[in-house]
Design a protein around this motif. Structure first.
Motif, mmCIF file in Angstrom:
data_model
loop_
_atom_site.group_PDB
_atom_site.id
_atom_site.type_symbol
_atom_site.label_atom_id
_atom_site.label_comp_id
_atom_site.label_asym_id
_atom_site.label_seq_id
_atom_site.Cartn_x
_atom_site.Cartn_y
_atom_site.Cartn_z
ATOM 1 N N LEU A 1 13.782 13.808 -4.055
ATOM 2 C CA LEU A 1 12.678 12.972 -3.581
ATOM 3 C C LEU A 1 12.749 11.612 -4.247
ATOM 4 C CD1 LEU A 1 9.866 15.678 -3.909
ATOM 5 C CD2 LEU A 1 11.372 15.247 -1.956
ATOM 6 N N ARG A 2 12.765 10.554 -3.445
ATOM 7 C CA ARG A 2 12.808 9.182 -3.951
ATOM 8 C C ARG A 2 11.419 8.567 -3.877
ATOM 9 N NH1 ARG A 2 17.717 8.635 -6.555
ATOM 10 N NH2 ARG A 2 19.451 9.184 -5.168
ATOM 11 N N GLY A 3 11.085 7.751 -4.863
ATOM 12 C CA GLY A 3 9.787 7.098 -4.893
ATOM 13 C C GLY A 3 8.775 7.943 -5.657
ATOM 14 N N PRO A 4 7.607 7.387 -5.919
ATOM 15 C CA PRO A 4 6.569 8.138 -6.647
ATOM 16 C C PRO A 4 6.186 9.404 -5.879
ATOM 17 C CG PRO A 4 6.013 5.801 -6.502
ATOM 18 C CD PRO A 4 7.180 6.010 -5.593
ATOM 19 N N VAL A 5 6.131 10.530 -6.581
ATOM 20 C CA VAL A 5 5.823 11.817 -5.957
ATOM 21 C C VAL A 5 4.352 12.148 -6.190
ATOM 22 C CG1 VAL A 5 6.301 14.283 -5.957
ATOM 23 C CG2 VAL A 5 8.174 12.646 -6.237
ATOM 24 N N GLU A 6 3.630 12.381 -5.091
ATOM 25 C CA GLU A 6 2.233 12.801 -5.167
ATOM 26 C C GLU A 6 2.207 14.321 -5.196
ATOM 27 O OE1 GLU A 6 -0.358 10.979 -5.563
ATOM 28 O OE2 GLU A 6 0.530 8.993 -5.282
ATOM 29 N N ALA A 7 2.129 14.887 -6.406
ATOM 30 C CA ALA A 7 2.201 16.340 -6.552
ATOM 31 C C ALA A 7 1.078 17.044 -5.805
ATOM 32 C CB ALA A 7 2.174 16.717 -8.036
ATOM 33 N N VAL A 8 -0.106 16.412 -5.763
ATOM 34 C CA VAL A 8 -1.245 17.026 -5.077
ATOM 35 C C VAL A 8 -0.953 17.144 -3.576
ATOM 36 C CG1 VAL A 8 -3.675 16.759 -4.480
ATOM 37 C CG2 VAL A 8 -2.889 16.230 -6.813
ATOM 38 N N ALA A 9 -0.395 16.060 -2.981
ATOM 39 C CA ALA A 9 -0.070 16.085 -1.553
ATOM 40 C C ALA A 9 1.054 17.070 -1.270
ATOM 41 C CB ALA A 9 0.321 14.684 -1.078
ATOM 42 N N GLU B 1 8.221 20.348 8.568
ATOM 43 C CA GLU B 1 6.771 20.521 8.455
ATOM 44 C C GLU B 1 6.252 19.940 7.144
ATOM 45 O OE1 GLU B 1 5.347 24.413 9.180
ATOM 46 O OE2 GLU B 1 6.015 24.460 11.275
ATOM 47 N N LEU B 2 7.020 20.092 6.061
ATOM 48 C CA LEU B 2 6.574 19.559 4.777
ATOM 49 C C LEU B 2 6.474 18.032 4.822
ATOM 50 C CD1 LEU B 2 5.782 20.079 1.865
ATOM 51 C CD2 LEU B 2 8.204 20.049 1.244
ATOM 52 N N ALA B 3 7.444 17.390 5.486
ATOM 53 C CA ALA B 3 7.398 15.935 5.610
ATOM 54 C C ALA B 3 6.158 15.493 6.383
ATOM 55 C CB ALA B 3 8.665 15.430 6.296
ATOM 56 N N ALA B 4 5.833 16.223 7.469
ATOM 57 C CA ALA B 4 4.653 15.868 8.271
ATOM 58 C C ALA B 4 3.366 16.110 7.486
ATOM 59 C CB ALA B 4 4.653 16.670 9.567
ATOM 60 N N LEU B 5 3.283 17.245 6.805
ATOM 61 C CA LEU B 5 2.055 17.578 6.083
ATOM 62 C C LEU B 5 1.864 16.702 4.852
ATOM 63 C CD1 LEU B 5 2.387 21.451 6.378
ATOM 64 C CD2 LEU B 5 0.667 20.017 7.513
ATOM 65 N N TYR B 6 2.958 16.286 4.222
ATOM 66 C CA TYR B 6 2.864 15.385 3.067
ATOM 67 C C TYR B 6 2.231 14.060 3.488
ATOM 68 C CZ TYR B 6 4.378 12.823 -1.130
ATOM 69 O OH TYR B 6 4.421 12.077 -2.284
ATOM 70 N N ALA B 7 2.527 13.670 4.747
ATOM 71 C CA ALA B 7 1.950 12.433 5.285
ATOM 72 C C ALA B 7 0.609 12.684 5.973
ATOM 73 C CB ALA B 7 2.925 11.795 6.272
#
Length: 730
Positions: free
Chosen positions: A521-529, A638-644
């Motif tokens: 994962l590149r960039g700041p990771v939002e662990a909660v999301a 699905e993870l990419a969609a739900l993260y957003a």
């Protein structure tokens, strides 16, 4: 070698000024003497626009020093200088022996070379370097004169070196150490070398010179493992300052890497288990078709060798399904194209693997060119003929079954239309697309068509007959729809799950059927999301909440109600970079090898490893009884969609519904027909295959193994493919 008055060029990469203007500033600062430019060398690369590479004294000194360490120039050495002085290898030919107290013999500095004279002089030389084309001519001349010079080393480089040339060099220079050199101008003459040992069957660029570094990275800049292709990045003191007055281009290809600045070569390579790097071609030319990396230039060369072809270009197209296929654009020598594409297809099949035979063809009057005189591949994007080229004239479908089937083919193959007699495989179809086709046919026609039917009848007309035959069996061929079922009571396992459950009972506490994969994962990771997205995936997919207890030796599946799904979070950012990557890899391997408990669960584990403020690894590990390779693509999408925070629709059926459907359908007469088929096929088969082994097989196998690549000759490869097609196998 230094250009006096180059002080301004120390800032030249930032734009402004010329070489003459730099002279007005006087001598360079002695404190930065090593950083003073030694020379500018123009190279066109692949763009056609010349670029001036700024090479410093420090760059040149490092290459000469490390070459001395690697090759051991000696005071008594005599080396012929055969390269043009505008070619940077000339400096190694000249300065390598001189710095060791040896002799450099000049041969016209790149003008027409007197090969007979050189061949007669070589017995007095100790070292020799030439580019592959010239080396081939030298070897020919030595053979003609019957001379076998006793040179200590023979170097070859500057272009891809064929294995055949290396074999001829070993004969021409008996006792010499044959060395392949590799390195672009941007990394100062040479960066890697390979000592030929006589067993080369593929082009190797070897290992880095002392002090230099070679890394292989993917398109996103990630390091790739051993055996995986990646772009060759070169690092170390020989990496030059960049391009004069071209800051944007410099920033694009001179990039930060592990512990320093690297040059992205645009070459594709693969690190082997012994540490050597194999050269695979150019990243800007290669294409990937069905997982196979292909160099279009190789296909173009074979096409151009056909007597009826004046010019050829090969490019890759993506269908509506995302599947890639090759398209060949050819210019015939005569105006009449006739059956040229069919003839060329057979021409290629005799000379190349099946994967390199284009599926699409276009016959053109001429290939479009760019202003630089190169083939304009963008202009070729719309050149393919609308009608696919086949062995028979195009004919329209005649029946509703044929029309629907032609539509299914068109969607899978990315065609505007498909004819009645077109061959599925000639149009670019392959075993993976055939699998998708039979799945869609089951939904469209309500009958089960076996995969082998596509191989047995690969035309629309032939496959339509297979569909009608299956339909004629009335209910015998009917496939009932999958319907949601109640979760009350015991739920059966699918046949695939039952196999895996049995193997787990046969050899418990093993990780052989783990399906781990990691996302960088590149960039700041939002662990909660991230945790919220994973939690929603577990809620949506019952299979990820399923366990497999048994009653009296009979397995069943139980779907647990949804509960919190935590995301373990490990922070390694405080460690030094090399230790950080090593510790992350250790944790990934440790997690991937940890067995699952099918009775207690859970059968999904995740782990977030933070490598820095803007980089992390997410490990996802599941057991094969609840997932497969296809499932991983669904999960990441699905993870990419739900993260957003994009909502997803509820699933109409779950895997447990499929298991119940499969058990109900494959029973009674349907199941008996399936079993009867295999009883007939396997009648008389030996109960045990007595294969030779190198040691006795243990009572419990370890699961440890390795890859053993096997190369088939083109003739044997074609025979294997023909046999597979004949037997209805992939």
């Amino acid at each position: 070698v230094r250009l006096a008055g180059a002080g301004d060029w120390q800032r030249g990469g930032q734009g402004g000024g010329s070489a003459h203007e730099g002279a007005e500033h006087g001598q360079p600062d002695p404190a930065r003497e090593g950083d003073t430019l030694a020379y500018l060398l123009y190279t066109s690369g692949t763009t056609g626009r010349p670029k001036a590479v700024m090479v410093s004294q420090a760059n040149l000194a490092h290459t000469l020093r490390s070459s001395q360490q690697a090759f051991g120039f000696q005071p008594g050495d005599r080396v012929p200088c055969l390269a043009a002085f505008s070619f940077d290898i000339f400096l190694l030919e000249l300065l390598g022996p001189l710095l060791a107290g040896g002799t450099a013999v000049l041969y016209g500095l790149g003008v027409d070379l007197d090969l007979p004279r050189l061949a007669s002089d070589l017995p007095s030389m100790t070292l020799l370097h030439a580019v592959p084309a010239l080396m081939g001519q030298i070897v020919d001349e030595l053979d003609r004169q019957g001379i076998r010079p006793a040179v200590r080393r023979a170097f070859v480089g500057g272009d891809a070196v064929p294995a055949e040339l290396l074999a001829r060099m070993r004969e021409a220079f008996p006792g010499a150490r044959i060395t392949v050199l590799y390195g672009p101008t941007e990394a100062t003459i040479i960066t890697t070398f390979h000592e030929v040992d006589g067993r080369e069957s593929r082009p190797l660029i070897g290992r880095p010179l002392p002090g230099s570094t070679v890394e292989l990275r993917d398109r996103d800049g990630n390091l790739v493992p051993i055996g995986v292709p990646g772009e060759v990045w070169l690092g170390g003191p020989a990496v030059t300052r960049g391009y004069l007055h071209r800051p944007e281009l410099t920033a694009e290809v001179f990039v930060p890497g592990t512990g320093g600045r690297f040059y992205r070569t645009g070459d594709l390579g693969r690190r082997l288990a012994d540490g050597n790097v194999e050269f695979l071609g150019r990243t800007d030319h290669q294409v990937k078709v069905r997982g196979i990396r292909i160099e279009p230039g190789e296909i173009e060369a074979v096409l151009a060798a056909h007597p009826e072809v004046r010019a050829a270009a090969v490019l890759v197209r993506r269908s509506g399904e995302g599947d890639a296929r090759l398209v060949a654009c050819v210019v015939p020598r005569t105006g009449a194209a006739g059956d040229l594409p069919d003839e060329l297809r057979q021409w290629l099949r005799v000379r190349l693997p099946e994967a390199m035979v284009p599926a699409g063809w276009a016959v053109l009057d001429a290939l479009p060119l760019t202003p630089h005189g190169k083939v304009d591949r963008r202009a070729l994007a719309s050149a393919e003929a609308e009608e696919p080229v086949g062995g028979a004239a195009w004919a329209a479908p005649r029946t509703p079954t044929e029309e629907l089937l032609a539509g299914l083919w068109a969607g899978l193959l990315g065609r505007e239309r498909v004819g009645l007699h077109d061959d599925f495989f000639d149009l670019g179809g392959h075993s993976l697309l055939a699998t998708r086709l039979v799945t869609r046919m089951a939904g469209a026609f309500g009958v089960e068509i076996p995969l082998r039917a596509v191989f047995e009848a690969p035309t629309v007309a032939g496959l339509a007959r297979k569909v009608e035959e299956a339909r004629a069996g009335s209910r015998k061929g009917q496939v009932p729809p999958i319907q949601p079922v109640s979760r009350e009571g015991a739920l059966p396992l699918s046949f695939a799950q039952e196999r895996l459950w049995f193997l787990d009972r046969l050899e418990p506490d093993r990780a052989l059927y783990n399906v781990p994969f990691a996302l960088r994962l590149r960039g700041p990771v939002e662990a909660v999301a991230l945790e919220r997205g994973l939690r929603e995936i577990v809620r949506r997919h019952e299979a990820l909440r399923t366990t497999f207890p048994d009653t009296g030796g009979e397995p069943r599946q139980e779907v647990a109600s949804f509960r919190a799904f935590p995301l373990p979070d490990v922070d390694l950012s405080a460690l030094p970079e090399r230790e950080r990557e090593a510790e992350a890899r250790r944790r990934l391997l440790e997690e991937g090898r940890r067995p699952f408990d099918l009775v207690l669960g859970p059968l999904l584990r995740v782990l977030l490893i933070r490598l820095g403020s803007d980089e992390a690894l997410l490990l996802v590990n599941t057991h094969h009884i609840v997932s497969d390779g296809w499932s991983m693509g669904v999960l990441t999408g699905e993870l990419a969609a739900l993260y957003a925070s994009s909502p997803l629709p509820e699933l109409p059926v779950q895997y447990a519904d499929f298991a119940v459907w499969q058990r109900r359908w494959l029973s009674g007469e349907v199941l008996e027909r399936q079993i009867a088929y295999w009883r007939k096929e396997l009648a008389g088969a030996p109960p045990l295959l007595e294969l030779p082994t190198d040691r006795p097989r243990p009572a419990r196998q370890s699961g440890r193994g390795g890859d053993r690549p096997v190369a088939l000759t083109p003739e044997l490869g074609r025979a294997v493919r023909s046999l597979a097609r004949q037997e209805g196998a992939t």
